[in-house]
Design an enzyme around this catalytic site. Structure first.
Site, short mmCIF file in Angstrom:
data_model
loop_
_atom_site.label_atom_id
_atom_site.label_comp_id
_atom_site.label_asym_id
_atom_site.label_seq_id
_atom_site.Cartn_x
_atom_site.Cartn_y
_atom_site.Cartn_z
N HIS A 248 -76.58 59.64 3.23
CA HIS A 248 -76.54 58.61 2.20
C HIS A 248 -77.66 57.59 2.38
CE1 HIS A 248 -75.56 56.20 -1.13
NE2 HIS A 248 -75.78 55.19 -0.32
N TYR B 47 -81.51 55.57 0.05
CA TYR B 47 -82.10 54.22 -0.08
C TYR B 47 -83.45 54.14 0.59
CZ TYR B 47 -77.65 53.19 -2.05
OH TYR B 47 -76.56 53.24 -2.85
N HIS C 236 -77.14 63.51 -11.66
CA HIS C 236 -77.20 62.16 -11.09
C HIS C 236 -78.47 61.96 -10.27
CE1 HIS C 236 -76.24 58.75 -8.50
NE2 HIS C 236 -76.29 59.54 -7.44
N PHE C 237 -78.76 62.91 -9.37
CA PHE C 237 -79.88 62.58 -8.48
C PHE C 237 -81.24 62.88 -9.07
CE2 PHE C 237 -78.60 66.67 -6.27
CZ PHE C 237 -79.79 67.36 -6.42
N HIS C 238 -81.28 63.58 -10.23
CA HIS C 238 -82.59 63.67 -10.88
C HIS C 238 -82.90 62.37 -11.63
CE1 HIS C 238 -82.53 67.90 -9.73
NE2 HIS C 238 -83.83 67.83 -9.86
N ARG D 13 -73.06 73.63 -9.24
CA ARG D 13 -74.43 73.42 -8.80
C ARG D 13 -74.75 74.49 -7.76
NH1 ARG D 13 -74.40 68.40 -4.39
NH2 ARG D 13 -76.57 69.00 -4.26
N ARG D 14 -76.00 74.59 -7.35
CA ARG D 14 -76.43 75.43 -6.24
C ARG D 14 -76.01 76.88 -6.36
NH1 ARG D 14 -75.68 71.41 -1.03
NH2 ARG D 14 -77.80 70.68 -1.17
#
Ligand code: HAS
Ligand code: CU
Length: 592
Positions: free
Chosen positions: A244, A248, A395-397, A458-459
């Site tokens: 996580h 950041y 979300h993470f794109h 996913r994946r």
């Protein structure tokens, strides 16, 4: 610190002498190398991205499905580790030297950590790419989340270790610069960009303890055959301890750009230095004790610990919400300096033709959506709906793939001329490039979020289960797939435009005049920030206490339940055996 008021006479501007390369020619070389390494990773990683979207949506298949994990690992590692972190070290070196107004203490040391990071990347890269051929018995198809039970060749883990040590040394380099500066300026506040670098790096030192423990104690010995089992829940938990906060680590340099460069290119000044410091302190405190929010669905971790991680995650929204406020306020200030008026009409006064500005503004806009899908992920019960579906890549794109990547690309149009002294090859193409990224990502991430809600996993190379139809309320699966593929293609075109523009710039003629490498002073400066904000020891201590509180009990109970090396797993006979074997070989060698 080289500062200038935005309204001042542009005495230093446009004389071609105050660009970064003129101030710090030796550092500019390292920074350039780090940027180029980062862009090579971006280019290769992007190709794999295209292969995946076209494969998953069954539009064109370039690879057999068995190779999907190799492609996905290369895509993930090259983009979220190599592209982002090489970019970060370049920007942080710029930030330290510029804001302290001093050269690095020893440029050989700076080259040494850059070399170590490169060597690590090379090792990990060899292990991953070997997965494409049967000629060598080596692979690392473990995805960027490399936890057990997937196992990679030892070279992959060794590469990661070298890479991380490289970043630690980079941090040491920056801390040393600050320390030397402090001896000469004992009463001054830490300049804001340096403050951001230091807090980010402390966060990184704390976070990497988890991944270091996971690799050195378990994964590497396991792949070397020194131990024969591991406890998968333990290595997953140690992974997310780092996994996580690493998000950041990608975001904070982008935030630095929003705080330092965006107000400048908007034509104004940062709204508040104290608020910016608060944001970075909050990230330092809260980034690590939340990792378990990636494990809501993991058995073997009690609900109570998950609940604590959820609560901490909700607090962690605060620094981003503060950022949204401060950054938009700074943009508004810039717009009003440029003659903007009205409640919203000032938006039209912003420099929308400047790719540096537009790229960052669009990245911010998309992050508002990405942050929102993050809040949804973070809710423990609603996470059950989206976990392991295409929603999560959606979300993470938006976050790392746009807030971070698009910001990095946009600021490159400012940085590359600064560190090469050359003229940007094409500003209009740069503008098209950032807008194209925004449009491509709108298609792709929206389709991913929608697909995820329908349960598309996913994946996997084969998301369509046989004899099972996903039910859509609006549109169809074919239409979602089409948007996904269209988005992927637009993103690829955008990446090609970016890389070509930068490559031509690198060989372009010298820019006749470059903007000065200066950071405008904030509207509310460090004098308005309580001194305690600069007390790095205090924040480090609190960060460590929070980590101990959040992790001791969960880790303790995982080990108690599943054993340090997995149920029934015992490391020691294997280790003793291998040491014995090594000694015997050595003795045989010596006596022969
Ligand atoms: Fe996340 C999964 C929760 C932020 C990356 N996240 C992932 C994964 C990645 C990732 C890579 O709780 C997948 C890992 C895997 O492979 O399994 N995430 C959050 C939360 C936040 C968040 C609460 N994520 C990020 C960032 C990332 C990132 C940042 C990369 C850089 N995420 C999760 C959770 C999961 C997760 C669960 C696990 C899901 C699962 O089940 O597997 C928050 O930090 C978000 C806060 C953000 C905001 C937005 C503020 C808005 C701003 C915009 C300002 C506007 C401007 C522009 C400047 C509240 C700052 C204005 C423009 C004008 C024109 C005016
Ligand atoms: Cu997370």
């Amino acid at each position: 610190m080289s500062t200038a008021h935005a309204g001042d006479e542009p005495d230093a501007l446009d004389d071609g002498r105050n660009a970064y390369i003129d101030q710090f020619p030796a550092e500019a070389k390292v920074i350039r190398s780090a940027f180029y390494t980062s862009f090579i990773a971006l280019a290769i990683g992007a190709i794999f991205g295209l292969i995946q979207t076209l494969h998953r949506t069954d539009i064109v298949r370039f690879i057999p499905s068995e190779m999907y994990y190799t492609v996905l690992t290369a895509h993930g590692v090259l983009l979220v580790v190599t592209f982002t972190i090489f970019f970060l070290v370049a920007v942080f070196t710029w930030a330290i030297t510029t804001s302290l107004d001093r050269e690095v203490e020893d440029i050989r040391f700076t080259w040494a950590w850059y070399a170590l990071m490169s060597l690590g990347t090379l090792f990990a890269g060899i292990a991953i790419f070997a997965g494409f051929t049967d000629a060598v018995d080596m692979s690392a198809d473990v995805l960027f989340t490399f936890y057990a039970p997937l196992q990679a060749h030892p070279l992959f883990y060794i590469g990661l270790v070298l890479f991380v040590i490289g970043t630690w040394l980079a941090g040491a380099d920056w801390f040393r610069s600050w320390w030397m500066w402090k001896q000469e300026n004992p009463d001054e506040r830490i300049p804001l960009p340096t403050f951001m670098v230091l807090t980010t790096m402390i966060m990184w030192y704390v976070a990497t303890l988890g991944v270091a423990a996971s690799i050195l104690l378990f994964l590497l010995p396991w792949s070397l055959g020194l131990i024969d089992t591991v406890n998968p829940t333990l290595t997953r938990t140690l992974f997310w301890f780092w996994g996580h906060p690493v998000v950041y680590f990608w975001l904070m340099p982008a935030y630095m750009m929003w705080y330092v460069l965006l107000p400048k290119v908007s034509g104004g000044r940062l709204f508040s230095d104290p608020l910016a410091r608060v944001v970075f302190v909050l990230f330092l405190l809260l980034s690590t004790p939340v990792g378990i929010h990636h494990q809501y669905l993991d058995p073997g971790i009690a609900e109570g610990f998950k609940f604590i991680a959820m609560t901490n995650t909700m607090f962690l929204l605060l620094p981003s919400l503060l950022t949204a406020f401060t950054v938009v306020a700074s943009m508004e200030h810039g717009a009003r300096q440029r003659g903007g008026t009205g409640y919203f009409k000032w938006l039209t006064a912003l420099p929308w033709r400047d790719p540096v500005f537009t790229g960052m503004a669009l990245a911010g806009l998309m992050f508002a959506a990405g942050g929102f899908s993050g809040m949804i992920n973070a809710g423990m019960n609603i996470n059950y709906l989206v976990h392991n579906t295409l929603w999560v890549p959606g979300h993470f794109h938006l976050t790392v793939g746009t807030a971070v990547a698009l910001t990095f690309m946009a600021v490159s149009y400012w940085f590359i001329p600064q560190v090469t002294g050359r003229k940007l090859a094409s500003k209009p193409i740069a503008l098209v490039q950032v807008v194209l990224w925004f449009i491509g990502m709108t298609f792709m991430s929206n389709a991913m979020h929608r697909g995820g809600l329908l349960g598309i996993p996913r994946r996997t190379a084969e998301p369509q289960y046989e004899g099972f139809e996903f039910e859509t309320a609006v549109g169809s699966i074919a239409e979602i797939d089409l948007q996904l593929a269209l988005g992927g293609v637009l993103l690829t075109v955008s990446t090609i435009l970016f890389v070509t523009n930068i490559a031509i710039t690198a060989f372009n003629h010298r820019a006749p005049a470059l903007e000065a490498n200066e950071i405008p002073e904030p509207l509310s400066g460090p004098q308005d920030a309580p001194k305690v904000l600069d007390n790095l020891k205090l924040w480090t201590a609190i960060a460590l206490v929070l980590v101990v509180l959040a992790y001791t009990l969960p880790l303790g109970s995982i080990v108690e339940r599943g054993g340090l090396f997995g149920p029934g797993g015992d490391a020691f006979p294997m280790t003793v055996l291998s040491v014995e074997l090594a000694l015997e070989t050595l003795a045989g060698y010596l006596s022969s």
